[in-house]
Design a protein around this motif. Structure first.
Motif, PDB file in Angstrom:
ATOM      1  N   LYS A 114       0.807  -1.217   0.000  1.00  0.00           N
ATOM      2  CA  LYS A 114       0.000   0.000   0.000  1.00  0.00           C
ATOM      3  C   LYS A 114       0.843   1.271   0.000  1.00  0.00           C
ATOM      4  O   LYS A 114       0.494   2.253  -0.647  1.00  0.00           O
ATOM      5  N   SER A 200      -6.562  -5.755  -6.807  1.00  0.00           N
ATOM      6  CA  SER A 200      -6.966  -4.365  -6.584  1.00  0.00           C
ATOM      7  C   SER A 200      -8.083  -4.279  -5.550  1.00  0.00           C
ATOM      8  O   SER A 200      -8.853  -5.233  -5.361  1.00  0.00           O
ATOM      9  N   ASP A 201      -8.189  -3.122  -4.896  1.00  0.00           N
ATOM     10  CA  ASP A 201      -9.368  -2.879  -4.069  1.00  0.00           C
ATOM     11  C   ASP A 201     -10.529  -2.518  -4.979  1.00  0.00           C
ATOM     12  O   ASP A 201     -10.375  -2.392  -6.197  1.00  0.00           O
ATOM     13  N   THR A 202     -11.708  -2.333  -4.398  1.00  0.00           N
ATOM     14  CA  THR A 202     -12.910  -2.139  -5.206  1.00  0.00           C
ATOM     15  C   THR A 202     -12.831  -0.912  -6.103  1.00  0.00           C
ATOM     16  O   THR A 202     -13.210  -0.963  -7.281  1.00  0.00           O
ATOM     17  N   ASP A 245     -15.199  -9.505  -9.238  1.00  0.00           N
ATOM     18  CA  ASP A 245     -16.121  -8.903  -8.260  1.00  0.00           C
ATOM     19  C   ASP A 245     -17.450  -8.684  -8.981  1.00  0.00           C
ATOM     20  O   ASP A 245     -17.633  -7.691  -9.661  1.00  0.00           O
TER      21      ASP A 245
END
Length: 328
Positions: A114, A200-202, A245
């Motif tokens: 991060k 990846s994050d959302t 997702d």
């Protein structure tokens, strides 16, 4: 009164350092054994100088400036004595350095970093990624491109620490994914894009899916049988991305379908030759094909099944506008 003789210390003249195979072997062996920031620093400096000299020998490319973008002044004193070491540098940078970098950064496979708290490491990564990307942008033969794309996913976790460079690499690879006629290049490019999407994050995943979709559709301006084969491959890959997702994919798919429906409705109000061509083209057909494939692949209500009704409405409108669209 006698004048006192003043001794002035002359600055020591720095001696240029030649980078040959023996010295590079020593640097690489040290990095393999110690896996330290210092050993990485030495390698990155040599890597930067070698890439600069390789570019300078190509008269078709503009000469850049050395000593820029955060490099040390001492780099001016390095020079590559043997041109054959460039292949060794690139091979090590692509095949072994990603794993060593993960160990230095203390990150696991599939776990993006991060932020970097070590300023020195941040600078090193910026220099490494900047010059590797500059080299990659000058590669035009498929063999070299395939080799680089095969190993590039190894850097994805570290690239997340520098979002600016992550976006640059993503956009470059995405462009090659859509523009290259070579199916193997398309495959390797997709694997890089997929890895970015998977970890990846959302919010970033949403950006990846959006950009991938828009770039793919824009690439469908003109069509031939060979390009059509590549388009089908890209559609299948994009539909696979949607499975990462499904909730995010549903939200984005609904937005794109709504946009397509509004665009079609606006055209139907006028029905002139110019406006009809805005929906009777390969880009609109590609959009329709993408979402038909996506809903057929994920048909359950908790997947994309809820999009079936608006999708059929849009498809029927286009089919009535031009009966020839039935061949999609």
């Amino acid at each position: 009164m006698e004048e006192e003789e003043m001794e002035v210390d002359q600055p020591k003249q720095k001696v240029p350092i030649a980078i040959n195979k023996a010295r590079l072997d020593q640097v690489i062996a040290n990095l393999r054994e110690n896996r330290s920031v210092h050993a990485l620093t030495v390698f990155v400096r040599i890597f930067r100088v070698a890439l600069y000299e390789a570019a300078s020998k190509d008269t078709s490319k503009p000469k850049g400036k050395r000593g820029t973008d955060m490099e040390r002044e001492d780099d001016q004193l390095l020079y590559v004595e043997e041109g054959v070491i460039f292949h060794q540098l690139l091979t090590f940078a692509l095949e072994e350095l990603p794993l060593i970098l993960k160990q230095i950064l203390n990150i696991q496979e599939g776990t993006p970093i991060k932020e970097l708290k070590n300023r020195r490491l941040e600078i090193l990564l910026k220099v490494l990624f900047n010059h590797l990307l500059a080299f990659l942008q000058d590669v035009h033969d498929d063999t070299t491109l395939l080799y680089i794309f095969r190993h590039l996913p190894g850097y994805v976790e570290a690239l997340f620490a520098l979002k600016v460079y992550l976006r640059k690499y993503f956009l470059f690879v995405l462009e090659r994914w859509t523009s290259s006629p070579n199916m193997r290049v398309k495959l390797r490019a997709f694997l890089f894009v997929r890895k970015i999407a998977q970890i990846s994050d959302t919010s970033f995943l949403e950006a990846v899916i959006k950009r991938t979709y828009v770039t793919m559709v824009k690439s469908a301006r003109e069509m031939s049988w060979r390009a059509f084969e590549g388009l089908i491959f890209m559609i299948n890959g994009f539909v696979e991305l949607l499975s990462i997702d499904i909730d995010t994919s549903y939200y984005l798919a609904f937005g794109f379908l709504r946009q397509l429906a509004m665009h079609t409705k606006a055209v139907l109000k006028q029905k002139t030759k110019e406006t009809i061509h805005k929906v009777y083209n390969w880009q609109v057909l590609t959009s329709l094909r993408v979402w038909l494939k996506a809903v057929a692949t994920y048909p359950k209500e908790e997947q994309l099944g809820g999009l079936l009704y608006p999708l059929v409405e849009v498809a029927n409108t286009l089919l009535h506008l031009y009966l020839s669209l039935i061949h999609i």
